[in-house]
Design a protein around this motif. Structure first.
Motif, PDB file in Angstrom:
ATOM      1  N   GLY A  72      11.237  -9.578   2.133  1.00 20.98           N
ATOM      2  CA  GLY A  72      11.099  -8.416   2.989  1.00 20.98           C
ATOM      3  C   GLY A  72       9.793  -7.683   2.791  1.00 20.98           C
ATOM      4  O   GLY A  72       8.803  -8.233   2.297  1.00 20.98           O
ATOM      5  N   TYR A  73       9.815  -6.425   3.200  1.00 18.96           N
ATOM      6  CA  TYR A  73       8.590  -5.632   3.145  1.00 18.96           C
ATOM      7  C   TYR A  73       8.083  -5.499   1.721  1.00 18.96           C
ATOM      8  O   TYR A  73       8.852  -5.336   0.772  1.00 18.96           O
ATOM      9  CB  TYR A  73       8.834  -4.241   3.728  1.00 18.96           C
ATOM     10  N   ALA A  74       6.765  -5.561   1.585  1.00 15.32           N
ATOM     11  CA  ALA A  74       6.099  -5.407   0.295  1.00 15.32           C
ATOM     12  C   ALA A  74       4.641  -5.086   0.575  1.00 15.32           C
ATOM     13  O   ALA A  74       4.143  -5.281   1.690  1.00 15.32           O
ATOM     14  CB  ALA A  74       6.207  -6.683  -0.535  1.00 15.32           C
ATOM     15  N   THR A  75       3.969  -4.588  -0.426  1.00 12.08           N
ATOM     16  CA  THR A  75       2.526  -4.409  -0.310  1.00 12.08           C
ATOM     17  C   THR A  75       1.873  -5.780  -0.404  1.00 12.08           C
ATOM     18  O   THR A  75       2.089  -6.514  -1.376  1.00 12.08           O
ATOM     19  CB  THR A  75       1.999  -3.502  -1.431  1.00 12.08           C
ATOM     20  N   VAL A  76       1.090  -6.125   0.602  1.00 12.80           N
ATOM     21  CA  VAL A  76       0.446  -7.435   0.658  1.00 12.80           C
ATOM     22  C   VAL A  76      -1.038  -7.255   0.347  1.00 12.80           C
ATOM     23  O   VAL A  76      -1.798  -6.703   1.143  1.00 12.80           O
ATOM     24  CB  VAL A  76       0.633  -8.111   2.024  1.00 12.80           C
ATOM     25  N   PHE A  77      -1.429  -7.703  -0.820  1.00 12.33           N
ATOM     26  CA  PHE A  77      -2.810  -7.605  -1.275  1.00 12.33           C
ATOM     27  C   PHE A  77      -3.609  -8.810  -0.775  1.00 12.33           C
ATOM     28  O   PHE A  77      -3.045  -9.783  -0.257  1.00 12.33           O
ATOM     29  CB  PHE A  77      -2.847  -7.545  -2.809  1.00 12.33           C
TER      30      PHE A  77
ATOM     31  N   LEU B  74      -4.318 -12.653   7.500  1.00 12.38           N
ATOM     32  CA  LEU B  74      -4.222 -11.499   6.608  1.00 12.38           C
ATOM     33  C   LEU B  74      -3.322 -11.819   5.424  1.00 12.38           C
ATOM     34  O   LEU B  74      -3.655 -11.544   4.269  1.00 12.38           O
ATOM     35  CB  LEU B  74      -3.656 -10.284   7.347  1.00 12.38           C
ATOM     36  N   GLU B  75      -2.163 -12.417   5.704  1.00 12.86           N
ATOM     37  CA  GLU B  75      -1.126 -12.565   4.686  1.00 12.86           C
ATOM     38  C   GLU B  75      -1.299 -13.792   3.808  1.00 12.86           C
ATOM     39  O   GLU B  75      -0.802 -13.817   2.676  1.00 12.86           O
ATOM     40  CB  GLU B  75       0.253 -12.597   5.356  1.00 12.86           C
TER      41      GLU B  75
ATOM     42  N   GLY C 272       4.468 -11.443   0.861  1.00 12.98           N
ATOM     43  CA  GLY C 272       5.525 -10.597   1.364  1.00 12.98           C
ATOM     44  C   GLY C 272       5.280 -10.280   2.827  1.00 12.98           C
ATOM     45  O   GLY C 272       4.336 -10.777   3.448  1.00 12.98           O
ATOM     46  N   THR C 273       6.131  -9.434   3.385  1.00 11.31           N
ATOM     47  CA  THR C 273       5.986  -9.035   4.776  1.00 11.31           C
ATOM     48  C   THR C 273       5.250  -7.701   4.836  1.00 11.31           C
ATOM     49  O   THR C 273       5.719  -6.704   4.289  1.00 11.31           O
ATOM     50  CB  THR C 273       7.359  -8.905   5.455  1.00 11.31           C
TER      51      THR C 273
END
Length: 873
Positions: A82-87, A402-403, A408-409
């Motif tokens: 699920g949602y997370a900070t994506v560095f 980007l990801e 994560g999302t």
């Protein structure tokens, strides 16, 4: 319009497993945890013990043991839950050359992992990706740019990789060895960096010198200095023995020489590979026995299910299983899985800390620090406000770049197109896609080719239903600019359930020109699901794609005779665990180039976002097109379709800025000769578009450095299958690179002076102190990466240069600072042909500057070493 049916099996990305290894002496498991674990293991039956030696460990209710899946990912943000900070992808983080930043990123990853763990509940079952055993970082040496998974690493240098790993690991685990916030698992131990094809059974016959000088140092640092509590063994064999059954590595080197006290986990299905690909043993009972006796405590897979048979037949003693189990349960006790004291410092970490405002700011900082400026002719950058920009290229507006992978999302990702619109004004931006990533690789259909049903906006009208048959009134209706979504474990909207919805998109497809088109629907499949989300695509009310979830018929070939609009409808029914959807195409090349030419004519400057994507470089991908095969590259040049786009843009005579987005080095020979500026943005994470825009606008002064060598051509490289280091990386490459390791420009200028040493004659085994003064001579504040290189001329097998120190510093205009470095005996040592590491007598050169010797500003001095000192492995 005519239809030609075709089919494509959608690829899946298998998750890679990493071994969990308990800390070295400084972070050893506490006696209480060990005693508790041993007492618990003593109560288990043999079948129960075996069940707990596999990564998906089931509950044992009679003993109060909850189910726990050891598999969690956190390469550049907590992943797949699920949602997370994506560095930024790991290679982008490495380009920051900032170990303090890596510590902050690791802290964020484990904080968000702990939040999700707490949400599931202490003492409750934790499914895959909900645990605190994080299979990161990947610290394999990126020895060859053709390796598709090199993006997951910290680059080609053992010292840089090791230092960044130390920062990340300490961030993951926190400051309390008795109660880590999470457990880091550096991987893949050892000598593993492609090719992806054959990775499950290849044998590496690397020299003793290369093993000690290149492949082991980062892992050693991760254990002895980073204190990693776990480690993952690799798929490959080393000198004929699969690594996960290699006693010399897992016992002698890891536990005896390095003092490792943690647990080892196999890469996923590596034990099974020992039987079916290495042919090391005739069956999994014997492969499992060999692996657990060598020190592989945890099996990612189910091969260890044959351990009861191995015990009964005498292949392994039951006590060996007990040793492995005690290590595993000691880790679970230390993580606080069954609750800890009332003053638990992690109990208050809630879901409000997932993708918090502070974490989003850190993601932006990381993306900014990762940007590398390679060229800036006539100081064309920064761009002036009010300037008209043609934004072109396949990476200008895609979520996947980007990801990256193992992600994560991202809740609110910002693509480069969106970032530039925000910073320069939408009225000043003329956008077209211009080309695909590579011939035969579909890209998301751009907003310019989609029109919503109301004809008022670009994109498609999306109707979102909280049920699966599209009946009644939708819960939500909105215009989606593009159909390029990551919905892994999340809902498209708060008004919908995460695992039960349907979406219908309608509107018009606007072909940019006549010709043959390929339309495609890409669904990120969950690879261990029983079924998949069905999708259907209609053009002019005719169904051209009908996928019931079997991965078939995901493409359709069509011919459009002109540019008139065509009705389009896409239906998605989400009832499983698939992870998002992309509506893609391959458009005629000349039509896209003509569009780009018009955009450039309307603009003052072209900004081209080119490079690679996770669709062509990555882990065991099902891709075979020119330049790419199976996730690896066969050619390191920019793909021909993108090269044609750059040349068309440059033909206008207007300035051209190239922004490279990729996970590895690309041979930008033409761009170096003809573009006015080149930036490398890597796969920059959720804030990537904002970061690139800030750099282009001059709101941020780029200070990143290349963590890998940019070669000129594939022919400059040794054979991909060879693990010999001669001819590879800046340490052993004798040619002239396109851009060297450590290179990067700034909007300001830095100078160096006063390189001083604590002594000009050093006794072998003593440390050496060095200091250098760096000054910002320009008119802008900026970051400089001070680099220290050691040269050992005349010593056999010594690298050309060896990085032995670095520091990223921020300096105001006119500011000077003295930077000090402590060079340990290990940093001053050499490795002989037999793999022995010694500090040798001789004359040495030390260089301090903003790049390698000869590549930038800097100063050098010499010193000598008398005597010799043998160092421990």
């Amino acid at each position: 319009m005519r239809f030609r049916a075709s089919s494509k099996t959608n690829r899946w990305l298998p998750g890679i497993v990493v071994a969990l290894s308990v800390a070295a002496h400084a972070r050893a498991a506490t006696p209480d945890a060990d005693a508790q674990a041993a007492a618990l293991v003593a109560k288990m039956t043999l079948p129960e013990k075996v069940s707990q030696l596999q990564s998906s460990a089931p509950a044992i209710p009679r003993l109060g043991i909850a189910a726990y899946d050891w598999w969690s990912e956190g390469l550049h943000g907590i992943a797949r839950d699920g949602y997370a900070t994506v560095f930024p992808q790991a290679i982008g983080l490495a380009a920051s050359w900032d170990d303090a930043l890596l510590h902050q990123v690791g802290t964020t990853v484990s904080t968000e992992a702990r939040a999700k763990f707490n949400a599931a509940g202490v003492g409750h079952d934790h499914a895959r990706y909900q645990g605190l055993s994080i299979w990161s970082p990947n610290i394999n040496i990126f020895r060859d740019p053709r390796w598709g998974r090199g993006q997951e690493t910290y680059g080609e240098d053992p010292y840089l990789t090791g230092q960044l790993a130390i920062g990340f690991i300490r961030g993951i685990q926190g400051d309390d060895p008795a109660h880590p916030r999470a457990i880091a698992t550096p991987k893949h131990f050892v000598v593993h960096s492609g090719p992806e094809a054959g990775r499950h059974g290849f044998d590496v016959d690397v020299s003793a010198h290369d093993l000690e000088a290149t492949y082991l140092p980062a892992f050693r640092a991760a254990i002895t200095e980073g204190g990693a509590d776990s480690i993952m063994c690799a798929y490959n064999a080393l000198h004929g023995t699969p690594v996960c059954a290699n006693d010399a590595l897992l016992t002698t080197t890891l536990r005896h020489d390095w003092g490792f006290k943690g647990y080892v986990v196999s890469d996923c299905d590596a034990i099974d590979d020992m039987t079916n690909f290495h042919y090391f043993k005739p069956d999994n009972a014997q492969s499992s026995a060999a692996a657990i006796q060598a020190g592989t405590d945890l099996d990612c897979g189910d091969a260890y299910a044959d351990l009861p048979d191995a015990v009964r037949k005498g292949y392994v003693k039951a006590s060996v299983l007990d040793t492995a189990l005690t290590r595993l349960f000691a880790a679970r006790y230390r993580l606080g899985e069954w609750g800890v004291a009332a003053n638990d410092p992690y109990a208050g970490i809630g879901m409000d800390q997932v993708d918090s405002a502070a974490h989003r700011r850190l993601a932006l900082q990381a993306a900014l620090e990762s940007v590398v400026l390679l060229k800036n002719t006539h100081d064309i950058l920064p761009l002036k406000q009010g300037i008209r920009l043609a934004v072109i290229g396949p990476n200008a507006d895609t979520l996947e770049t980007l990801e990256a992978n193992y992600h994560g999302t991202a809740r609110n990702p910002v693509t480069p197109l969106e970032g530039l619109r925000q910073h320069f004004g939408a009225q000043h931006i003329f956008y077209v896609q211009g080309s695909p990533i590579a011939d035969g690789v579909p890209e998301p259909i751009p907003e310019t080719a989609l029109r919503a049903t109301d004809h008022a906006q670009p994109g498609l009208t999306g109707e979102y239903f909280d049920h699966l048959d599209f009946s009644g009134t939708p819960s939500l209706t909105r215009t989606d600019r593009v159909i390029d979504f990551d919905w892994d474990h999340v809902a498209p909207s708060e008004q919908l359930p995460a695992h039960h919805y349907a979406v219908r998109w309608t509107g018009e497809l606007l072909p940019p020109g006549p010709g043959d088109y390929t339309l495609a629907v890409h669904v990120d499949r969950c690879f261990d699901c029983a079924g998949h989300d069905p999708v259907r695509l209609y053009i002019d009310n005719q169904r051209v794609i009908d996928d019931s979830g079997s991965d078939q018929h995901m493409q359709a070939n069509l011919h459009f005779a002109d540019t008139r609009p065509h009705a389009i409808r896409l239906d998605l029914v989400h009832a499983g665990q698939d992870q998002g959807v992309r509506l893609q195409w391959l458009a005629p090349a000349q039509a896209q180039l003509a569009e780009a030419e018009k955009a450039v004519q309307n603009a003052d400057v072209s900004v081209a976002f080119v490079g690679l994507s996770p669709d062509v470089e990555g882990e065991e991908l099902k891709v075979d097109v020119p330049g790419f095969n199976g996730g690896d590259r066969t050619d390191i040049g920019l793909p021909a379709s993108q090269q044609a786009l750059l040349e068309r843009a440059a033909a206008s005579g207007k300035p051209l800025v190239v922004v490279l987005m990729s996970g590895s080095a690309v041979a930008l020979n033409w761009a170096k000769a003809h573009a006015d500026a080149i930036l490398v943005a890597w796969y920059p994470g959720e804030a990537g578009g904002d970061a690139v825009a800030q750099v282009l606008a001059g709101d941020y002064n780029p200070g990143g450095r290349l963590p890998v060598t940019f070669y000129r051509a594939t022919r400059d490289l040794p054979p991909f299958v060879s693990y010999a280091m001669q001819g590879r990386t800046y340490r052993y490459f004798d040619g002239t690179p396109l851009y060297p390791f450590g290179y990067g420009l700034s909007y300001t200028h830095f100078s160096y002076s006063d390189l001083t040493l604590s002594t000009a004659q050093l006794h072998a085994g003593d440390p050496l102190q060095a200091s250098v003064t760096v000054r910002n001579d320009g008119k802008r504040a900026g970051d400089e990466v001070v680099q220290i290189y050691l040269d050992a001329p005349g010593l056999p097998l010594a690298p050309r240069h060896a990085l032995v120190g670095f520091r990223r510093v921020h300096l105001a205009p006119g500011e000077r600072r003295q930077i000090e470095f402590a060079l340990t005996p290990r940093l001053l040592s050499q490795v002989d042909a037999a793999g022995h590491r010694t500090v040798d007598a001789g004359h040495y050169q030390l260089f301090a500057g903003g790049a390698q010797p000869g590549d930038g500003e800097g100063v050098s001095t010499s010193f000598s070493i008398v005597g010799s000192e043998v160092l421990p492995r």
